[in-house]
Design an enzyme around this catalytic site. Sequence first.
Site, mmCIF file in Angstrom:
data_model
loop_
_atom_site.group_PDB
_atom_site.id
_atom_site.type_symbol
_atom_site.label_atom_id
_atom_site.label_comp_id
_atom_site.label_asym_id
_atom_site.label_seq_id
_atom_site.Cartn_x
_atom_site.Cartn_y
_atom_site.Cartn_z
ATOM 1 C CG ASP A 149 42.804 38.534 32.854
ATOM 2 O OD1 ASP A 149 42.808 38.490 34.094
ATOM 3 O OD2 ASP A 149 42.253 37.679 32.138
ATOM 4 C CG ASP A 180 41.999 38.310 38.451
ATOM 5 O OD1 ASP A 180 40.856 38.799 38.432
ATOM 6 O OD2 ASP A 180 42.233 37.128 38.134
ATOM 7 C CD GLU A 181 38.534 40.055 34.425
ATOM 8 O OE1 GLU A 181 38.644 40.320 33.209
ATOM 9 O OE2 GLU A 181 37.903 39.077 34.860
#
Length: 369
Positions: A23, A117-118
């Site tokens: 993350d 983003d993860e």
Amino acid sequence: MTRAMGHLPPSPGGRVRKIIHIDMDAFYASVEQRDNPELRGKPVAVGYPEARGVVAAASYEARKFGVHSAMPSVTAKRKCPELIFVPHRFDVYRAVSRQIQAIFAEYTPLVEPLSLDEAYLDVTENFRGLKLATEIAEEIRGRIRAETHLTASAGVSYNKFLAKMASDQRKPDGLFVITPKHGPDFVQALPVKKFHGVGPATAEKMKRLGIETGADLKSRDLAFLQQHFGKSGPYFYWIARGIDEREVKPDRIRKSIGAEDTFREDVHDLETARAGLKPLIDKVWHYCEASGIRGKTMTLKVKWADFTQITRSKTIVAPIASVAEMSEIAELLLSPIFPVPKGIRLLGVTLSSLDTVDDRSEPQLALAL
């Protein structure tokens, strides 16, 4: 062990899987601080400061004041008068995300992105032949820092749920491991409001039922959880025991994008319903902007006070091109149900018939009008 019907089977061969959840730390805001040295160390919000603006992301300096994503801009500014708003640059965020995905691909083909983003990575078998998932997670975090000048937090565990929970434990720029030995105890001590998959409305419902921790959740049997939470009941039953057999799916195809919210009190008038629908539209459109996805079909979900529900849909020829167009279609779907025959408990909005758009031709669209 035999599982209740409807549950996924154990991992192939009974092996303990090695799952990593990566993350990125305050991704959008961190990219802006990276690219503009004047923003470093200052409270930054990606979004627009107008009255109808919404915070898309907040730096850790801003989070100290209680500013967070999806917060109305006026509220964020009130909490942090020194807050600096910067417009989003989703083309840049997507480019950085591709850099990060390329790093993942050097370790395993089993990568399931959840957003820009993860992502989940299954490194049980990996290209480097490394035995320790912790070592792989540290390598990946180091490479992300070296190649993008950004930081990432990582969670390592034996299933997706616990890996996701672990990545939150040492933010920012941290690593946390939950072993099979400690998994069940970790879950029992955790507040259910922090569980992945438990939103504010569900957490409030659980609290009314006397469920505030993982231990409380574990004490309820499967029948009780199915009665009160329907199809989510089995999921809650097993994660309370540290069990999650969902696989990392690199080829997962998203069929729809949706958001919904339960009102604190039943809604009877159109203006209140409109106000409740707006943040849901913003949330869905924010995901569309970030992921480069558009949809042709919009569906409105209305759940009444007696838990019955209706849906209304509209499909257009070309993909919905702006948040304004999405709002217009929502109005066409919402207005005709008024006056309502009974109170509205929940509203939801979903986009389907999805397709991707070309970055080069995509307009830069604001979350606020």
